[in-house]
Design a protein around this motif. Structure first.
Motif, PDB file in Angstrom:
ATOM      1  N   SER A 192     108.509 106.606  32.523  1.00 22.65           N
ATOM      2  CA  SER A 192     107.403 106.648  33.042  1.00 22.65           C
ATOM      3  C   SER A 192     106.255 106.306  32.156  1.00 22.65           C
ATOM      4  O   SER A 192     105.378 105.357  32.353  1.00 22.65           O
ATOM      5  CB  SER A 192     106.808 108.124  33.882  1.00 22.65           C
ATOM      6  OG  SER A 192     105.268 107.781  34.033  1.00 22.65           O
ATOM      7  N   LEU A 193     106.291 106.982  31.026  1.00 21.80           N
ATOM      8  CA  LEU A 193     105.471 106.532  29.708  1.00 21.80           C
ATOM      9  C   LEU A 193     105.671 105.143  29.072  1.00 21.80           C
ATOM     10  O   LEU A 193     104.710 104.467  28.852  1.00 21.80           O
ATOM     11  CB  LEU A 193     105.673 107.636  28.544  1.00 21.80           C
ATOM     12  CG  LEU A 193     105.400 109.046  28.745  1.00 21.80           C
ATOM     13  CD1 LEU A 193     105.738 109.900  27.482  1.00 21.80           C
ATOM     14  CD2 LEU A 193     103.805 108.985  28.996  1.00 21.80           C
ATOM     15  N   THR A 194     107.034 104.754  29.156  1.00 23.75           N
ATOM     16  CA  THR A 194     107.284 103.189  28.784  1.00 23.75           C
ATOM     17  C   THR A 194     106.751 102.464  29.652  1.00 23.75           C
ATOM     18  O   THR A 194     105.966 101.265  29.242  1.00 23.75           O
ATOM     19  CB  THR A 194     108.861 103.066  28.566  1.00 23.75           C
ATOM     20  OG1 THR A 194     109.475 103.882  27.801  1.00 23.75           O
ATOM     21  CG2 THR A 194     109.204 101.985  28.364  1.00 23.75           C
ATOM     22  N   ILE A 215      94.149 103.138  25.706  1.00 21.85           N
ATOM     23  CA  ILE A 215      95.104 103.931  26.394  1.00 21.85           C
ATOM     24  C   ILE A 215      96.528 103.462  25.815  1.00 21.85           C
ATOM     25  O   ILE A 215      97.426 104.396  25.785  1.00 21.85           O
ATOM     26  CB  ILE A 215      95.121 103.363  28.195  1.00 21.85           C
ATOM     27  CG1 ILE A 215      94.001 103.731  28.759  1.00 21.85           C
ATOM     28  CG2 ILE A 215      96.142 103.862  28.696  1.00 21.85           C
ATOM     29  CD1 ILE A 215      93.593 105.147  28.723  1.00 21.85           C
ATOM     30  N   ALA A 216      96.820 102.386  25.414  1.00 20.97           N
ATOM     31  CA  ALA A 216      98.129 101.934  24.829  1.00 20.97           C
ATOM     32  C   ALA A 216      98.620 102.740  23.755  1.00 20.97           C
ATOM     33  O   ALA A 216      99.651 103.314  23.270  1.00 20.97           O
ATOM     34  CB  ALA A 216      98.091 100.643  24.326  1.00 20.97           C
ATOM     35  N   GLU A 217      97.520 103.193  22.711  1.00 25.53           N
ATOM     36  CA  GLU A 217      97.523 103.907  21.630  1.00 25.53           C
ATOM     37  C   GLU A 217      97.949 105.249  21.819  1.00 25.53           C
ATOM     38  O   GLU A 217      98.698 105.985  21.334  1.00 25.53           O
ATOM     39  CB  GLU A 217      96.311 103.616  20.774  1.00 25.53           C
ATOM     40  CG  GLU A 217      96.428 104.444  19.535  1.00 25.53           C
ATOM     41  CD  GLU A 217      95.156 104.376  18.554  1.00 25.53           C
ATOM     42  OE1 GLU A 217      95.048 105.158  17.524  1.00 25.53           O
ATOM     43  OE2 GLU A 217      94.432 103.604  18.887  1.00 25.53           O
ATOM     44  N   GLU A 265     102.314  98.388  31.108  1.00 29.83           N
ATOM     45  CA  GLU A 265     101.154  97.876  31.932  1.00 29.83           C
ATOM     46  C   GLU A 265      99.856  97.856  30.994  1.00 29.83           C
ATOM     47  O   GLU A 265      99.111  96.837  31.000  1.00 29.83           O
ATOM     48  CB  GLU A 265     100.863  98.918  32.969  1.00 29.83           C
ATOM     49  CG  GLU A 265     101.936  98.766  34.053  1.00 29.83           C
ATOM     50  CD  GLU A 265     101.805  99.776  35.440  1.00 29.83           C
ATOM     51  OE1 GLU A 265     100.708 100.476  35.273  1.00 29.83           O
ATOM     52  OE2 GLU A 265     102.699  99.880  36.021  1.00 29.83           O
ATOM     53  N   ALA A 266      99.473  98.875  30.314  1.00 27.38           N
ATOM     54  CA  ALA A 266      98.318  98.907  29.169  1.00 27.38           C
ATOM     55  C   ALA A 266      98.225  97.794  28.232  1.00 27.38           C
ATOM     56  O   ALA A 266      97.191  97.253  28.288  1.00 27.38           O
ATOM     57  CB  ALA A 266      98.447 100.304  28.686  1.00 27.38           C
ATOM     58  N   GLN A 267      99.683  97.558  28.042  1.00 29.31           N
ATOM     59  CA  GLN A 267      99.620  96.454  27.064  1.00 29.31           C
ATOM     60  C   GLN A 267      99.208  95.075  27.760  1.00 29.31           C
ATOM     61  O   GLN A 267      98.550  94.143  26.862  1.00 29.31           O
ATOM     62  CB  GLN A 267     101.086  96.400  26.028  1.00 29.31           C
ATOM     63  CG  GLN A 267     101.090  97.568  25.407  1.00 29.31           C
ATOM     64  CD  GLN A 267     102.456  97.636  24.541  1.00 29.31           C
ATOM     65  OE1 GLN A 267     103.426  97.316  25.141  1.00 29.31           O
ATOM     66  NE2 GLN A 267     102.583  98.164  23.485  1.00 29.31           N
TER      67      GLN A 267
END
Length: 322
Positions: free
Chosen positions: A231-233, A247-249, A238-240
């Motif tokens: 899920s985190l991946t 959010i990506a950080e 999506e954030a990138q």
């Protein structure tokens, strides 16, 4: 529950997230386990969605009736009795996994659960603990001792027995699965809104913990929950794509922490698999050649005498986990 008889071939299991998570990986189940030090909503938020609580406690002879809740003799789900010593960790996991709807799992586990469908709890427990591949998965991080003390006529000491059970939701109620009990224990319906089943389970577990003396360390609690890495991946990708750097950080930090935890589990599990007899023999041999072995033996006897004296002051029992 642990015991002195190891003839069943099932070994003691350490109450450690890395050990349980390795078992789940072997079973090809997308879940992991983490230690819990608090049951407050904030502490549990990082483990959502949470499937079950695994509770370890010091076992004592108790009445056959449940401490709380009521036996459900008509329970329609998966429930297995513990029929051999030292198997309660895997039995607790099995009783949890067998009651999670739609859970992906490996073919061996799926076949085993399907094969036991319709069996009574005693027969199901016998079938499960007769499974060679499951016993091997259970024992992989708790191999039998490489040194036998049989025949040395050492004094026998009483050992505390520890036992794993499960609290989880099933068909709108919170259930307790204890392989040493005759039936699953229904602790009542929970409210779907808010924290849902977790609020009900918290009350039940905290009430049980309150029966121990203040400051007692006779129990521990583990969270069985969805593996957060996929899920985190996906969220990070999506954030990138959206160029949402903040959010990506945050997601990269969480991923780094999760991966560091897995690396620690892998390292600790590699130590559990290792046989240290050769190393110990080499160290003793080197100390003998250096002339320090006799002094070390005297010092060790002194330390052991002090430990035994302290144990006697506390009641004279040693602790084992299973």
């Amino acid at each position: 529950m642990s015991g002195e008889d190891e003839s069943s071939g099932w070994q003691l299991t350490e109450s450690d997230p890395g050990v349980f998570s390795q078992l789940l990986k072997t079973l090809e189940v997308p879940l992991v386990v983490d230690d819990l030090y608090s049951l407050d909503a904030e502490s549990l938020s990082e483990f959502q969605p949470l499937s079950a609580f695994i509770f370890l406690f010091k076992w004592v002879q108790s009445p056959t009736s449940p401490m709380a809740g009521t036996f459900d003799s008509d329970f329609p789900g998966f429930f297995a009795h513990q029929v051999v010593n030292n198997a309660c960790a895997t039995l607790a996991v099995m009783n949890a996994l067998g009651n999670i709807p739609g859970l992906p799992m490996g073919s061996q586990l799926s076949d085993l659960i399907s094969f036991t469908t319709g069996m009574d709890a005693q027969t199901r427990g016998m079938v499960i603990t007769s499974s060679d591949w499951l016993r091997e998965a259970h024992n992989i991080l708790s191999p039998p001792s490489s040194v036998s003390l049989d025949g040395l006529e050492l004094p026998k000491t009483s050992e505390d027995a520890y036992h794993f059970i499960v609290y989880m939701p099933y068909m709108g109620s919170v259930y307790e699965f204890d392989g040493l009990k005759s039936h699953p224990i229904n602790h009542g319906a929970y409210i779907e809104t808010g924290e849902g089943w977790i609020a009900k389970a918290r009350d039940v577990i905290e009430s049980r913990i309150a029966t121990y003396p203040a400051g007692a360390l006779d129990f521990s609690l583990l969270a069985l929950h969805e593996d957060p890495l996929p899920s985190l991946t996906a969220q990070l990708n999506e954030a990138q794509k959206a160029n949402d750097h903040a959010i990506a950080e945050q997601l990269m930090d969480r991923l780094a922490n999760e991966n560091a935890k897995r690396e620690r589990w892998t390292f600790e599990n590699s130590l559990r698999r290792h046989n240290y007899v050769g190393l110990i023999h080499a160290l003793v041999h080197a100390m003998a050649k250096a002339g320090t072995l006799d002094k070390t033996k005297v010092d060790a006897r002194k330390v052991m005498t002090e430990r035994i004296a302290k144990q006697k002051e506390k009641g004279g029992s040693s602790i084992e986990e299973d």
